[in-house]
Design an enzyme around this catalytic site. Structure first.
Site, PDB file in Angstrom:
ATOM      1  N   GLU A   6     -20.851  89.098 -41.075  1.00  0.00           N
ATOM      2  CA  GLU A   6     -21.380  89.077 -39.926  1.00  0.00           C
ATOM      3  C   GLU A   6     -21.235  87.818 -39.521  1.00  0.00           C
ATOM      4  O   GLU A   6     -20.906  87.413 -38.081  1.00  0.00           O
ATOM      5  CB  GLU A   6     -22.424  89.931 -39.466  1.00  0.00           C
ATOM      6  N   HIS A  15     -22.383  86.373 -45.477  1.00  0.00           N
ATOM      7  CA  HIS A  15     -22.078  87.699 -44.952  1.00  0.00           C
ATOM      8  C   HIS A  15     -21.068  87.977 -43.814  1.00  0.00           C
ATOM      9  O   HIS A  15     -20.838  86.916 -42.954  1.00  0.00           O
ATOM     10  CB  HIS A  15     -23.635  87.980 -44.216  1.00  0.00           C
ATOM     11  N   GLU A  48     -19.200  93.550 -50.209  1.00  0.00           N
ATOM     12  CA  GLU A  48     -19.716  94.276 -49.037  1.00  0.00           C
ATOM     13  C   GLU A  48     -18.265  94.804 -48.146  1.00  0.00           C
ATOM     14  O   GLU A  48     -17.875  93.537 -47.360  1.00  0.00           O
ATOM     15  CB  GLU A  48     -20.424  93.589 -48.140  1.00  0.00           C
ATOM     16  N   GLY A  71     -22.130  99.621 -41.957  1.00  0.00           N
ATOM     17  CA  GLY A  71     -22.736 100.135 -40.430  1.00  0.00           C
ATOM     18  C   GLY A  71     -21.718 101.238 -40.140  1.00  0.00           C
ATOM     19  O   GLY A  71     -21.936 101.769 -39.018  1.00  0.00           O
ATOM     20  N   SER A  93     -23.356 100.828 -46.005  1.00  0.00           N
ATOM     21  CA  SER A  93     -23.965 102.049 -45.867  1.00  0.00           C
ATOM     22  C   SER A  93     -24.323 102.965 -47.129  1.00  0.00           C
ATOM     23  O   SER A  93     -24.030 104.108 -47.303  1.00  0.00           O
ATOM     24  CB  SER A  93     -22.545 103.221 -45.337  1.00  0.00           C
ATOM     25  N   GLY A 149     -28.430  97.401 -45.542  1.00  0.00           N
ATOM     26  CA  GLY A 149     -28.687  97.031 -44.171  1.00  0.00           C
ATOM     27  C   GLY A 149     -29.462  98.271 -43.494  1.00  0.00           C
ATOM     28  O   GLY A 149     -30.619  98.051 -43.526  1.00  0.00           O
ATOM     29  N   GLY A 150     -28.800  99.072 -42.675  1.00  0.00           N
ATOM     30  CA  GLY A 150     -29.681 100.097 -41.822  1.00  0.00           C
ATOM     31  C   GLY A 150     -30.698 100.828 -42.703  1.00  0.00           C
ATOM     32  O   GLY A 150     -31.762 100.862 -42.024  1.00  0.00           O
ATOM     33  N   ASN A 187     -31.353  93.855 -46.211  1.00  0.00           N
ATOM     34  CA  ASN A 187     -30.888  92.746 -45.066  1.00  0.00           C
ATOM     35  C   ASN A 187     -31.366  93.599 -43.611  1.00  0.00           C
ATOM     36  O   ASN A 187     -30.470  94.239 -43.317  1.00  0.00           O
ATOM     37  CB  ASN A 187     -29.504  92.558 -45.074  1.00  0.00           C
ATOM     38  N   TRP A 188     -32.425  92.942 -42.995  1.00  0.00           N
ATOM     39  CA  TRP A 188     -33.039  93.685 -41.791  1.00  0.00           C
ATOM     40  C   TRP A 188     -32.045  93.223 -40.807  1.00  0.00           C
ATOM     41  O   TRP A 188     -31.871  93.998 -39.463  1.00  0.00           O
ATOM     42  CB  TRP A 188     -34.374  93.164 -41.281  1.00  0.00           C
ATOM     43  N   LYS A 189     -31.063  92.271 -40.882  1.00  0.00           N
ATOM     44  CA  LYS A 189     -30.194  91.597 -39.716  1.00  0.00           C
ATOM     45  C   LYS A 189     -31.058  91.272 -38.482  1.00  0.00           C
ATOM     46  O   LYS A 189     -32.306  90.966 -38.971  1.00  0.00           O
ATOM     47  CB  LYS A 189     -29.148  92.504 -39.462  1.00  0.00           C
TER      48      LYS A 189
HETATM   49  P1  13P Z   1     -25.273  98.798 -43.731  1.00  0.00           P
HETATM   50  O1  13P Z   1     -26.166  99.227 -44.973  1.00  0.00           O
HETATM   51  O2  13P Z   1     -26.139  99.083 -42.479  1.00  0.00           O
HETATM   52  O3  13P Z   1     -24.019  99.359 -43.809  1.00  0.00           O
HETATM   53  O4  13P Z   1     -24.968  97.178 -43.861  1.00  0.00           O
HETATM   54  C1  13P Z   1     -24.860  96.867 -44.885  1.00  0.00           C
HETATM   55  C2  13P Z   1     -24.893  95.215 -44.921  1.00  0.00           C
HETATM   56  O5  13P Z   1     -24.306  94.580 -44.060  1.00  0.00           O
HETATM   57  C3  13P Z   1     -25.990  94.740 -45.728  1.00  0.00           C
HETATM   58  O6  13P Z   1     -25.910  93.199 -45.684  1.00  0.00           O
END
Ligand code: 13P
Length: 249
Positions: A95, A93, A165, A171, A210, A231-232, A13-15
């Site tokens: 967010e 998600h 999640e 993050g 993470s 994510g990251g 997930n590049w966000k």
């Molecule tokens: P991180 O891997 O950056 O913690 O993010 C997880 C995430 O929200 C994937 O959708």
């Protein structure tokens, strides 16, 4: 333990990150390695979906509108993701739940819409830190699951991927321990099994929060963890590849 034929899946997930250069880098990195043991999905921001060539990985969107089409400025229709070769879409998600006030019911509507258009929802659940600390997280997650079960029925979970999640792990660098992840994944499976044990046994459940190359093997080796939503680390092609290679064989 019941036998299952769940195929591991790792989604990036590049966000609201990435650029055209990253598409090139990730395509180059993945073209050199056999990843046939795992389904890999990349979910870039909408404008970049058209920038990918034929790949060993699938594409996913990060959201859809709950409307099918029409006068909804700034929104993206599920049919548009299909037309851009997406097979998956991230829904619910944390967010989006936080930034866009998405309720369990709205998320459930979107899951129904994605299924209607034959997109596989990567349906996210997970508790905030205070709910983890007060021990109410099973109830919190059950409520998130129940809204979707009520909307689409248990049989639809044949075509839904669930991502656990925990918000406190997103993050933050504070990964859930493999035991914490396994405990919740097993709970999710048991919750589905109350209605249909076969569907529960076949449902792919990802962990997100993470995940890195250094902790992926341990997390993915848990019996009910079928892969990850990253994510990251998905923004670094080498890291993302090493996470994909950590998926069960
Ligand atoms: P991180 O891997 O950056 O913690 O993010 C997880 C995430 O929200 C994937 O959708």
């Amino acid at each position: 333990m019941q036998m299952n034929n769940r195929r591991p899946l790792v989604a990036g997930n590049w966000k609201m990150n990435g650029n055209l250069a990253l598409i090139k880098q990730i395509e180059e990195t993945f073209s050199k390695t056999d990843i046939s043991h795992v389904d890999v999905v990349v979910c870039p921001p909408f404008p970049y979906l058209g920038g990918f060539s034929d790949n060993d990985f699938a594409l996913g969107g990060q959201n859809i509108s709950h409307f099918e089409s029409g006068a909804h400025t700034g929104e993206t229709a599920v049919s548009m993701l299909k037309e851009m070769n997406c097979q998956y879409v991230i829904l619910g998600h944390s967010e989006r739940r936080a930034d866009n006030y998405e309720s369990n019911e709205l998320v459930a509507n979107k899951v129904g819409l994605a299924l209607k258009h034959k997109l596989t929802p990567l349906f996210c659940v997970g508790e905030p830190e205070d709910i983890r600390d007060n021990g109410q997280f099973f109830d919190f997650i059950a409520e998130q699951l129940n809204a979707v079960i009520k909307e689409v029925g248990i049989a639809a979970f044949n075509d839904i991927v669930i991502a656990y999640e925990p918000i406190w792990a997103i993050g933050t660098g504070k990964t859930a321990s493999p035991e914490q992840a396994q405990e919740v994944h097993a709970f999710i499976r048991q919750h589905l099994a109350k209605q249909d044990s076969n569907i529960a046994n076949q449902c792919v459940i990802l962990y997100g929060g993470s995940v890195k190359g250094s902790n992926a093997v341990e997390l993915f080796s848990q019996p009910d963890v079928d892969g990850g939503l990253i994510g990251g680390a998905s923004l670094n092609p080498e890291d993302f590849l090493s996470i994909c290679l950590a998926a069960k064989r």
